[in-house]
Scaffold this motif. Structure first.
Motif, short mmCIF file in Angstrom:
data_model
loop_
_atom_site.label_atom_id
_atom_site.label_comp_id
_atom_site.label_asym_id
_atom_site.label_seq_id
_atom_site.Cartn_x
_atom_site.Cartn_y
_atom_site.Cartn_z
N LEU A 160 59.41 25.25 47.75
CA LEU A 160 58.63 26.25 48.47
C LEU A 160 59.06 27.61 47.95
CD1 LEU A 160 58.85 24.96 52.15
CD2 LEU A 160 56.75 25.26 50.87
N ALA A 161 58.13 28.36 47.38
CA ALA A 161 58.44 29.70 46.87
C ALA A 161 57.68 30.72 47.70
CB ALA A 161 58.04 29.81 45.40
N LYS A 162 58.41 31.69 48.23
CA LYS A 162 57.80 32.76 49.02
C LYS A 162 57.74 34.02 48.17
CE LYS A 162 59.21 30.85 53.47
NZ LYS A 162 59.85 31.11 54.78
N LEU A 163 56.52 34.51 47.94
CA LEU A 163 56.30 35.62 47.03
C LEU A 163 55.40 36.66 47.69
CD1 LEU A 163 55.38 33.47 43.91
CD2 LEU A 163 57.62 34.48 44.37
N THR A 164 55.55 37.91 47.29
CA THR A 164 54.62 38.97 47.66
C THR A 164 53.76 39.26 46.44
OG1 THR A 164 56.17 39.92 49.26
CG2 THR A 164 54.37 41.32 48.50
N LEU A 165 52.47 38.93 46.54
CA LEU A 165 51.58 39.04 45.39
C LEU A 165 50.57 40.15 45.61
CD1 LEU A 165 50.80 35.25 44.73
CD2 LEU A 165 52.64 36.66 43.77
N PRO A 166 50.30 40.94 44.56
CA PRO A 166 49.27 41.98 44.68
C PRO A 166 47.87 41.37 44.61
CG PRO A 166 50.19 41.95 42.46
CD PRO A 166 51.00 40.98 43.27
N LYS A 167 46.88 42.16 44.93
CA LYS A 167 45.49 41.73 44.83
C LYS A 167 45.21 41.23 43.42
CE LYS A 167 40.76 43.55 45.04
NZ LYS A 167 39.91 44.72 45.34
N GLY A 168 44.45 40.10 43.32
CA GLY A 168 44.11 39.58 42.01
C GLY A 168 43.87 38.08 42.03
N SER A 169 43.67 37.53 40.84
CA SER A 169 43.42 36.10 40.65
C SER A 169 44.68 35.43 40.12
CB SER A 169 42.27 35.88 39.68
OG SER A 169 41.08 36.46 40.17
N TYR A 170 44.94 34.20 40.59
CA TYR A 170 46.16 33.50 40.23
C TYR A 170 45.86 32.04 39.91
CZ TYR A 170 48.45 37.61 42.14
OH TYR A 170 48.85 38.90 42.39
N GLN A 171 46.76 31.45 39.12
CA GLN A 171 46.65 30.04 38.76
C GLN A 171 48.04 29.40 38.85
OE1 GLN A 171 45.09 30.50 34.73
NE2 GLN A 171 43.13 29.68 35.41
N LEU A 172 48.06 28.15 39.31
CA LEU A 172 49.24 27.31 39.17
C LEU A 172 49.02 26.44 37.94
CD1 LEU A 172 50.18 26.14 42.77
CD2 LEU A 172 51.55 27.56 41.26
N ILE A 173 49.93 26.53 36.96
CA ILE A 173 49.76 25.89 35.66
C ILE A 173 50.84 24.86 35.43
CG2 ILE A 173 49.62 26.26 33.17
CD1 ILE A 173 47.32 27.53 34.62
N LEU A 174 50.45 23.66 35.02
CA LEU A 174 51.38 22.63 34.55
C LEU A 174 51.53 22.77 33.05
CD1 LEU A 174 53.04 19.96 34.73
CD2 LEU A 174 50.84 18.74 34.49
N SER A 175 52.76 22.97 32.58
CA SER A 175 53.00 23.06 31.15
C SER A 175 52.96 21.68 30.52
CB SER A 175 54.36 23.72 30.89
OG SER A 175 54.41 25.02 31.43
N LYS A 176 52.94 21.64 29.22
CA LYS A 176 52.81 20.41 28.46
C LYS A 176 53.88 19.38 28.84
CE LYS A 176 52.92 18.73 23.68
NZ LYS A 176 53.05 19.13 22.26
#
Length: 289
Positions: A252-268
């Motif tokens: 569980l990661a708690k972050l403060t994110l600014p306005k915008g678009s985000y993705q969760l990415i699985l690396s190779k």
């Protein structure tokens, strides 16, 4: 977390394998409501195995209450809480016949389990406090406990650049991979303003039964335009096995994110004969009341 009322009779719930030599529950019933969770039955512990009574997933340090009765008929059983960091907290031992105690929990997945080589223990347990805001989920299966509650506050999810809608559900996804040669997008979401966000990722990596298992290092990373990449989950070793293999982890990661678009990415992920399941979710850390 609210739970509907249910009753589950289980004559023999095998926990470690399909073999009759594994630990199991017998004469088992479970009943849950919005305020408590009851378990009654007999646990049979074989060799150096254990049997989980309850998984509890906590967003932050918390505590629940356990009351009930215990009656040992064989061996030296105990009831412990195994914390996410591997530490153990003793709740009861073979001398304990009644329970009225508070169990401290760590942030993450806590396992309340029966231990004791070649032991048999009758139990009547009542867990309370599971509906507190700190508890994200609970259940007798790890996947049930790691499911983020559906009544989390709304968040706008969707593909960046497309029209997204506000709903009463958090953004979540479940993906199964057997081969990944390029980075894969697990979840996309948009924020209309700066927001305190909790990102949840659970991974289950195992041999798919087709032959020798092999899988390399992989990462789940949060990426956003104008925002530095944030590592959410990291599998650090290149594993190989001819037999059964299982690696599970969550964060569980708690972050403060600014306005915008985000993705969760699985690396190779390099390798073969693996099955990788990733369950992901994002939701506001402090939902409005």
């Amino acid at each position: 977390m609210k739970k509907p009322l249910f009753l589950v009779p289980l004559l023999a719930l095998l926990l470690s394998a399909c073999s009759s030599s594994s630990s199991y529950f017998s004469a088992f019933t479970a009943e849950g409501s919005q305020t408590q969770y009851k378990q009654t039955g007999t646990v049979h512990i074989k060799d150096d195995e254990n049997a989980v009574s309850l998984y509890v997933n906590a967003a932050s340090p918390a505590a629940i209450t356990l009351t009930g009765k215990l009656s040992s008929s064989s061996g030296d059983p105990s009831l412990i809480c195994q914390y996410p960091d591997g530490a153990m907290y003793l709740i009861a031992d073979s001398r304990t016949t009644s329970l009225d105690t508070e169990i401290p929990l760590q942030a993450g997945l806590n396992r309340i389990r029966f231990d004791g080589s070649d032991s048999v223990l009758d139990f009547e347990l009542v867990y309370t406090g599971l509906n507190s805001p700190e508890i994200l989920g609970y259940g007798q299966s790890q996947s049930e406990a790691e499911t983020v509650p559906a009544d989390a506050a709304s968040i706008s999810t969707g593909i960046p650049g497309s029209s997204s809608t506000e709903t009463d559900l958090h953004g979540s996804s479940s993906n199964l991979f057997t081969k990944v040669s390029q980075p894969a997008t697990l979840l996309e979401f948009q924020l209309e303003k700066e927001t305190d966000i909790t990102v949840f990722v659970a991974a289950d990596l195992r041999n798919n039964g087709s032959g020798r298992f092999k899988a390399g290092v992989f990462d789940v990373t949060l990426r956003g335009e104008g925002y530095p990449d944030a590592e959410i989950l990291h599998h650090a070793t290149a594993d190989s096995s001819w037999g059964d293999f299982l690696w599970t982890d969550h964060n569980l990661a708690k972050l403060t994110l600014p306005k915008g678009s985000y993705q969760l990415i699985l690396s190779k992920v390099s390798g073969k004969n693996y099955a990788l399941r990733l369950d992901t979710a994002v939701y506001p850390t402090d939902p409005p009341q």
